[in-house]
Design a protein around this motif. Structure first.
Motif, short mmCIF file in Angstrom:
data_model
loop_
_atom_site.label_atom_id
_atom_site.label_comp_id
_atom_site.label_asym_id
_atom_site.label_seq_id
_atom_site.Cartn_x
_atom_site.Cartn_y
_atom_site.Cartn_z
N SER A 188 -0.76 12.82 -9.58
CA SER A 188 -0.80 14.26 -9.31
C SER A 188 -0.40 15.06 -10.54
N ILE A 189 0.57 14.53 -11.30
CA ILE A 189 0.96 15.20 -12.54
C ILE A 189 -0.20 15.17 -13.54
N LEU A 190 -0.85 14.02 -13.65
CA LEU A 190 -2.01 13.92 -14.55
C LEU A 190 -3.10 14.89 -14.13
N SER A 191 -3.33 15.00 -12.82
CA SER A 191 -4.40 15.88 -12.34
C SER A 191 -4.12 17.34 -12.66
N ALA A 223 0.83 -1.21 0.00
CA ALA A 223 0.00 0.00 0.00
C ALA A 223 0.87 1.26 0.00
N ARG A 224 1.96 1.23 0.78
CA ARG A 224 2.85 2.40 0.79
C ARG A 224 3.48 2.62 -0.58
N GLU A 225 3.95 1.53 -1.20
CA GLU A 225 4.57 1.66 -2.52
C GLU A 225 3.59 2.18 -3.55
N MET A 226 2.37 1.65 -3.54
CA MET A 226 1.37 2.09 -4.51
C MET A 226 1.01 3.56 -4.28
N HIS A 227 0.90 3.95 -3.00
CA HIS A 227 0.57 5.35 -2.72
C HIS A 227 1.68 6.28 -3.20
N ASP A 228 2.93 5.92 -2.90
CA ASP A 228 4.04 6.80 -3.27
C ASP A 228 4.20 6.88 -4.78
N VAL A 229 4.14 5.73 -5.44
CA VAL A 229 4.38 5.70 -6.88
C VAL A 229 3.21 6.31 -7.65
N GLN A 287 -7.58 24.10 -2.39
CA GLN A 287 -6.98 22.84 -2.82
C GLN A 287 -7.59 21.68 -2.04
N PRO A 288 -7.64 20.51 -2.63
CA PRO A 288 -8.23 19.36 -1.94
C PRO A 288 -7.43 18.99 -0.70
N ALA A 289 -8.15 18.64 0.35
CA ALA A 289 -7.50 18.24 1.60
C ALA A 289 -6.92 16.84 1.45
N GLY A 290 -5.74 16.66 1.99
CA GLY A 290 -5.09 15.35 1.91
C GLY A 290 -5.57 14.42 2.99
N SER A 291 -5.37 13.13 2.77
CA SER A 291 -5.77 12.11 3.75
C SER A 291 -4.70 11.87 4.80
N GLY A 292 -3.47 12.30 4.54
CA GLY A 292 -2.39 12.08 5.48
C GLY A 292 -1.73 10.73 5.37
N GLU A 293 -2.18 9.89 4.43
CA GLU A 293 -1.60 8.55 4.28
C GLU A 293 -0.14 8.63 3.85
N GLY A 294 0.19 9.61 3.00
CA GLY A 294 1.56 9.73 2.53
C GLY A 294 2.52 10.04 3.66
N LEU A 295 2.15 10.98 4.53
CA LEU A 295 3.01 11.34 5.65
C LEU A 295 3.11 10.19 6.65
N ARG A 296 2.02 9.48 6.87
CA ARG A 296 2.09 8.32 7.75
C ARG A 296 3.00 7.24 7.18
N TYR A 317 14.58 8.86 -1.35
CA TYR A 317 13.90 9.05 -2.64
C TYR A 317 12.40 9.19 -2.43
N ARG A 318 11.81 8.31 -1.57
CA ARG A 318 10.37 8.37 -1.34
C ARG A 318 9.98 9.67 -0.64
N LEU A 319 10.88 10.19 0.21
CA LEU A 319 10.60 11.47 0.85
C LEU A 319 10.50 12.58 -0.19
N VAL A 320 11.48 12.66 -1.09
CA VAL A 320 11.46 13.71 -2.12
C VAL A 320 10.24 13.52 -3.03
N GLN A 321 9.94 12.28 -3.38
CA GLN A 321 8.80 12.02 -4.26
C GLN A 321 7.49 12.46 -3.61
N GLU A 322 7.30 12.12 -2.33
CA GLU A 322 6.07 12.50 -1.65
C GLU A 322 6.00 14.01 -1.45
N GLY A 323 7.16 14.65 -1.14
CA GLY A 323 7.17 16.09 -0.96
C GLY A 323 6.81 16.83 -2.23
N LEU A 324 7.35 16.41 -3.37
CA LEU A 324 7.01 17.06 -4.64
C LEU A 324 5.55 16.81 -5.01
N THR A 325 5.08 15.60 -4.73
CA THR A 325 3.68 15.30 -5.04
C THR A 325 2.74 16.18 -4.23
#
Length: 391
Positions: A205-208, A193-199, A349-358, A303-311
């Motif tokens: 987000s780019i598509l959106s 689930a973490r990998e799918m969320h991050d990737v 902007q849409p509110a986040g679920s916080g799953e990425g930070l968790r 890498y996942r930190l930078v990816q999630e931060g940019l997203t």
């Protein structure tokens, strides 16, 4: 069904054993008693018959030795004070008590068996030339037989306790193995689930962003529409590739999947800049350029930190500039932070679920690191992670 069949087999086996013990007690008790009593010429015939009747009843009473071991043993001890035919049945009852009851009950009944035999010898002394020799020999034999019955019963009890203990351990081991398997499956699902969320979160987000731009800027030129469509097409294709790689975690052996590392951070930033996100990389540690080596797990976490931060910056602060800072020294720590400025637009902007930070916090904890996040004084947002960097 199997348990019921097993219970029936156990009951049938116990009944066969009880029946066999009744036969053995009758043969070993009635026949020697008849020979002993017939050798006493002064003994009345009714006493002989009474002895045999008591012996038969005592042997038949062994059928209930499992349900009432203590009461049956006490009754047979009382009968054995005047009936020699019941003596072997009393020993079997003593054996049963040794299997099922406490040490105190065993000791009391063992002494009771010995005393009852002594009382019997006083009431009906056998034909012998030496009274003292007869007493000592018979009592020694009786003590030996009683000790053997008690020891045998204790051995049977120990064996049953050992088997029960082994069964309990086997059942506990089975439960523990099932629990470990369930926990492993749960951890695997969380990792997936973490990998799918991050990737997928990064790609989608780019598509959106570009799909929203096409929807709101209807007066865009054909070249701008073509560029946005190309970005959407390319990232949709990459999202499918990333999804295949993540799902491949469930199939591929460990070590065969091409997982991202710290050197891929530069490509991640270049991609973000191509989709109109202003990103500045400040790498004082030289880990992204290959100047210093870092462990693969630490690099992948960064890498996942930078990816999630940019997203998150692209999702919640579109158009705002982003600064990625990486610092640290081998043998000390590796720190990284992603800071974005205040959004250039005031649109909601849409509110986040916080799953990425968790998920990032869990990744950091797995490698002994810490995650920090929160707003900056200028209205932006900061996400920072501190990771160990062994020399």
């Amino acid at each position: 069904m199997d348990d019921t069949a097993g219970t029936r087999r156990d009951v049938a086996r116990d009944r066969i054993v009880d029946g066999g013990l009744i036969v053995i007690a009758a043969l070993a008790g009635l026949y020697p008693a008849a020979n002993w009593l017939e050798s006493l010429p002064t003994l009345p015939l009714w006493v002989l018959h009474l002895d045999h009747i008591a012996g038969v009843l005592g042997c038949l009473a062994l059928w209930w030795r499992r349900r009432f071991p203590l009461a049956l043993a006490v009754g047979l001890v009382v009968l054995s004070t005047f009936s020699l035919s019941v003596s072997f049945a009393a020993l079997i009852a003593l054996f049963t008590v040794a299997v099922h009851r406490s040490a105190r009950a065993i000791a009391v009944l063992a002494v009771g068996n010995l005393l009852s035999f002594g009382i019997f010898l006083v009431l009906r002394p056998g034909p012998t030339t030496s009274w003292s020799t007869s007493w000592s020999m018979l009592l020694s034999l009786q003590v030996t037989v009683i000790v053997c019955a008690v020891v045998w019963g204790l051995l049977v009890r120990s064996r049953r306790q050992l088997i029960a203990s082994l069964r309990e351990r086997a059942a506990a081991a089975e439960v523990e193995a099932r629990f470990r398997a369930e926990r492993s499956q749960h951890e695997a699902r969380e990792t997936l689930a973490r990998e799918m969320h991050d990737v997928l979160g990064h790609r989608l987000s780019i598509l959106s962003v570009h799909a929203g731009a096409l929807a709101y800027h209807r007066g865009a030129s054909p070249d701008e529409v073509a560029r946005a469509s190309e970005v959407i097409r390319e990232n949709a294709h990459r999202a499918l590739q990333d999804l295949r790689e993540v799902i491949g975690v469930l199939r591929a052996p460990v070590g065969e999947l091409p997982l991202p590392g710290v050197e891929d951070v530069i490509e991640l930033i270049d991609e973000a800049q191509r989709v109109s996100t202003r990103v500045e990389l400040r790498d004082d540690s030289e880990v992204t350029t290959g100047g210093r080596a870092v462990h693969a797990t630490i690099g992948r976490t960064l890498y996942r930190l930078v990816q999630e931060g940019l997203t998150n910056a692209r999702k919640h602060a579109p158009g705002a500039p982003v600064v990625v800072r990486i610092t640290g020294e081998p043998g000390d720590h590796l720190a990284a932070e992603i800071v974005n400025e205040r959004p250039s637009t005031s649109s909601t902007q849409p509110a986040g679920s916080g799953e990425g930070l968790r998920g990032l916090a869990e990744r950091a904890a797995l490698v002994g690191g810490q995650l920090e996040h929160g707003p900056t004084g200028s209205g932006g947002w900061r996400v920072a992670m501190r990771l160990p960097w062994p020399a």
